[in-house]
Motif scaffolding. Sequence first.
Motif, PDB file in Angstrom:
ATOM      1  N   SER A  12       0.854  -1.376   0.082  1.00  0.00           N
ATOM      2  CA  SER A  12      -0.112   0.143  -0.051  1.00  0.00           C
ATOM      3  C   SER A  12       0.869   1.206   0.126  1.00  0.00           C
ATOM      4  N   VAL A  13       0.643   2.200  -1.032  1.00  0.00           N
ATOM      5  CA  VAL A  13       1.462   3.348  -1.042  1.00  0.00           C
ATOM      6  C   VAL A  13       0.537   4.569  -1.219  1.00  0.00           C
ATOM      7  N   SER A  14       0.891   5.775  -0.927  1.00  0.00           N
ATOM      8  CA  SER A  14       0.063   7.093  -1.329  1.00  0.00           C
ATOM      9  C   SER A  14       0.469   7.391  -2.768  1.00  0.00           C
ATOM     10  N   GLU A  15      -0.528   8.027  -3.210  1.00  0.00           N
ATOM     11  CA  GLU A  15      -0.449   8.651  -4.368  1.00  0.00           C
ATOM     12  C   GLU A  15       0.884   9.532  -4.630  1.00  0.00           C
ATOM     13  N   GLY A  16       1.567   9.417  -5.275  1.00  0.00           N
ATOM     14  CA  GLY A  16       3.022  10.449  -5.753  1.00  0.00           C
ATOM     15  C   GLY A  16       4.177   9.761  -5.041  1.00  0.00           C
ATOM     16  N   THR A  17       3.931   8.631  -4.328  1.00  0.00           N
ATOM     17  CA  THR A  17       5.163   8.111  -3.522  1.00  0.00           C
ATOM     18  C   THR A  17       5.709   6.929  -4.339  1.00  0.00           C
ATOM     19  N   LEU A  20       7.705   0.065  -4.655  1.00  0.00           N
ATOM     20  CA  LEU A  20       8.608  -0.995  -4.853  1.00  0.00           C
ATOM     21  C   LEU A  20       7.980  -2.249  -4.889  1.00  0.00           C
ATOM     22  N   LEU A  21       7.904  -2.960  -5.711  1.00  0.00           N
ATOM     23  CA  LEU A  21       7.585  -4.723  -5.608  1.00  0.00           C
ATOM     24  C   LEU A  21       8.773  -5.685  -5.764  1.00  0.00           C
ATOM     25  N   ARG A  22       8.807  -6.464  -4.743  1.00  0.00           N
ATOM     26  CA  ARG A  22       9.924  -7.320  -4.625  1.00  0.00           C
ATOM     27  C   ARG A  22       9.798  -8.704  -5.276  1.00  0.00           C
ATOM     28  N   CYS A  23      10.815  -9.170  -5.959  1.00  0.00           N
ATOM     29  CA  CYS A  23      10.803 -10.341  -6.569  1.00  0.00           C
ATOM     30  C   CYS A  23      12.053 -11.266  -6.526  1.00  0.00           C
ATOM     31  N   ASN A  24      12.085 -12.419  -6.027  1.00  0.00           N
ATOM     32  CA  ASN A  24      13.563 -13.124  -6.222  1.00  0.00           C
ATOM     33  C   ASN A  24      13.094 -14.443  -6.871  1.00  0.00           C
ATOM     34  N   TYR A  25      13.990 -14.815  -7.716  1.00  0.00           N
ATOM     35  CA  TYR A  25      13.811 -16.109  -8.432  1.00  0.00           C
ATOM     36  C   TYR A  25      15.016 -17.019  -8.255  1.00  0.00           C
ATOM     37  N   SER A  26      14.559 -18.212  -8.613  1.00  0.00           N
ATOM     38  CA  SER A  26      15.689 -19.294  -8.645  1.00  0.00           C
ATOM     39  C   SER A  26      15.835 -20.104 -10.075  1.00  0.00           C
ATOM     40  N   GLU A  64       9.875   0.214 -13.898  1.00  0.00           N
ATOM     41  CA  GLU A  64      11.404  -0.252 -14.154  1.00  0.00           C
ATOM     42  C   GLU A  64      11.493  -1.263 -13.309  1.00  0.00           C
ATOM     43  N   ALA A  65      12.435  -2.122 -13.841  1.00  0.00           N
ATOM     44  CA  ALA A  65      13.095  -3.319 -12.877  1.00  0.00           C
ATOM     45  C   ALA A  65      14.463  -3.546 -13.214  1.00  0.00           C
ATOM     46  N   GLU A  66      15.242  -4.023 -12.051  1.00  0.00           N
ATOM     47  CA  GLU A  66      16.699  -4.166 -12.097  1.00  0.00           C
ATOM     48  C   GLU A  66      17.054  -5.681 -11.911  1.00  0.00           C
ATOM     49  N   PHE A  67      17.552  -6.295 -12.860  1.00  0.00           N
ATOM     50  CA  PHE A  67      18.029  -7.693 -12.621  1.00  0.00           C
ATOM     51  C   PHE A  67      19.239  -7.495 -11.898  1.00  0.00           C
ATOM     52  N   LYS A  68      19.402  -8.322 -10.622  1.00  0.00           N
ATOM     53  CA  LYS A  68      20.661  -8.599 -10.080  1.00  0.00           C
ATOM     54  C   LYS A  68      20.992  -9.864  -9.916  1.00  0.00           C
ATOM     55  N   LYS A  69      21.709 -10.568 -10.600  1.00  0.00           N
ATOM     56  CA  LYS A  69      22.177 -11.900 -10.757  1.00  0.00           C
ATOM     57  C   LYS A  69      22.597 -12.516  -9.297  1.00  0.00           C
ATOM     58  N   PHE A  74      14.590  -9.399  -9.139  1.00  0.00           N
ATOM     59  CA  PHE A  74      14.071  -8.773 -10.018  1.00  0.00           C
ATOM     60  C   PHE A  74      13.041  -7.895  -9.578  1.00  0.00           C
ATOM     61  N   HIS A  75      13.275  -6.817  -8.861  1.00  0.00           N
ATOM     62  CA  HIS A  75      12.249  -5.901  -8.197  1.00  0.00           C
ATOM     63  C   HIS A  75      11.696  -4.796  -9.092  1.00  0.00           C
ATOM     64  N   LEU A  76      10.583  -4.533  -8.971  1.00  0.00           N
ATOM     65  CA  LEU A  76      10.053  -3.652  -9.895  1.00  0.00           C
ATOM     66  C   LEU A  76       9.850  -2.360  -9.037  1.00  0.00           C
ATOM     67  N   THR A  77      10.079  -1.206  -9.862  1.00  0.00           N
ATOM     68  CA  THR A  77       9.936   0.050  -9.150  1.00  0.00           C
ATOM     69  C   THR A  77       9.091   1.257  -9.973  1.00  0.00           C
ATOM     70  N   LYS A  78       8.625   2.213  -9.445  1.00  0.00           N
ATOM     71  CA  LYS A  78       8.212   3.484 -10.090  1.00  0.00           C
ATOM     72  C   LYS A  78       8.448   4.474  -9.135  1.00  0.00           C
ATOM     73  N   PRO A  79       8.877   5.651  -9.502  1.00  0.00           N
ATOM     74  CA  PRO A  79       9.277   6.843  -8.774  1.00  0.00           C
ATOM     75  C   PRO A  79       8.068   7.435  -8.040  1.00  0.00           C
ATOM     76  N   SER A  80       6.846   7.402  -8.778  1.00  0.00           N
ATOM     77  CA  SER A  80       5.706   7.939  -8.403  1.00  0.00           C
ATOM     78  C   SER A  80       4.555   7.558  -8.678  1.00  0.00           C
TER      79      SER A  80
END
Lengths: 111, 113
Positions: A12-17, A20-26, A64-69, A74-80
């Motif tokens: 849960s986030v407030s509008e404009g904030t 971050l949605l987190r994801c791990n994979y194997s 956006e998402a960043e792949f970190k081996k 592979f977390h998903l982000t959005k600035p606002s």
Amino acid sequence: AQSVTQLDSHVSVSEGTPVLLRCNYSSSYSPSLFWYVQHPNKGLQLLLKYTSAATLVKGINGFEAEFKKSETSFHLTKPSAHMSDAAEYFCVVSDTGKLIFGQGTTLQVKP
Amino acid sequence: NAGVTQTPKFRILKIGQSMTLQCTQDMNHNYMYWYRQDPGMGLKLIYYSVGAGITDKGEVPNGYNVSRSTTEDFPLRLELAAPSQTSVYFCASSQGGSSYEQYFGPGTRLTVT
């Protein structure tokens, strides 16, 4: 076998904030990774995908998402966050052409 | 260009009844998939096809059958409906395998009572 774990079932986030949605994979080898979004009573839509090119992947609607081996993440982000971002988000790994879905994260956006 | 279409949108079945869920795509994709989505869960693959005449089982194929006689159509058959098959069913298609985007239909909500 490949698998994917979404670390939060509900965010849960407030509008404009930031979001971050987190994801791990194997995976035993270099995977293809995706984020899909599902709005209520709709089918799934691709947000972005990683296929061993740039590790920072830009998608639609400012996500956006960043792949970190090293962290198998592979977390998903959005600035606002925007109210229209409220939906279910799925992290997905591809296993020999078949998609393996995470359990999903419900994103709530408060005004 | 309609993409992936599914019929019906909703259906209620009695235990033991049969039905076919229809799926059609107009993108000339070779790969097609059937998934089910249970409440609070991700999608699970039922069956998939890599081209006309070729089908294979996914993660949860029991109780279902498929056929692929044309590139466009990929129907899913439930022979003896059971309450455990109450779910939302999604059909998808893609141009290729691992790294290709899958395009999803709007889903069929099935209730078995």
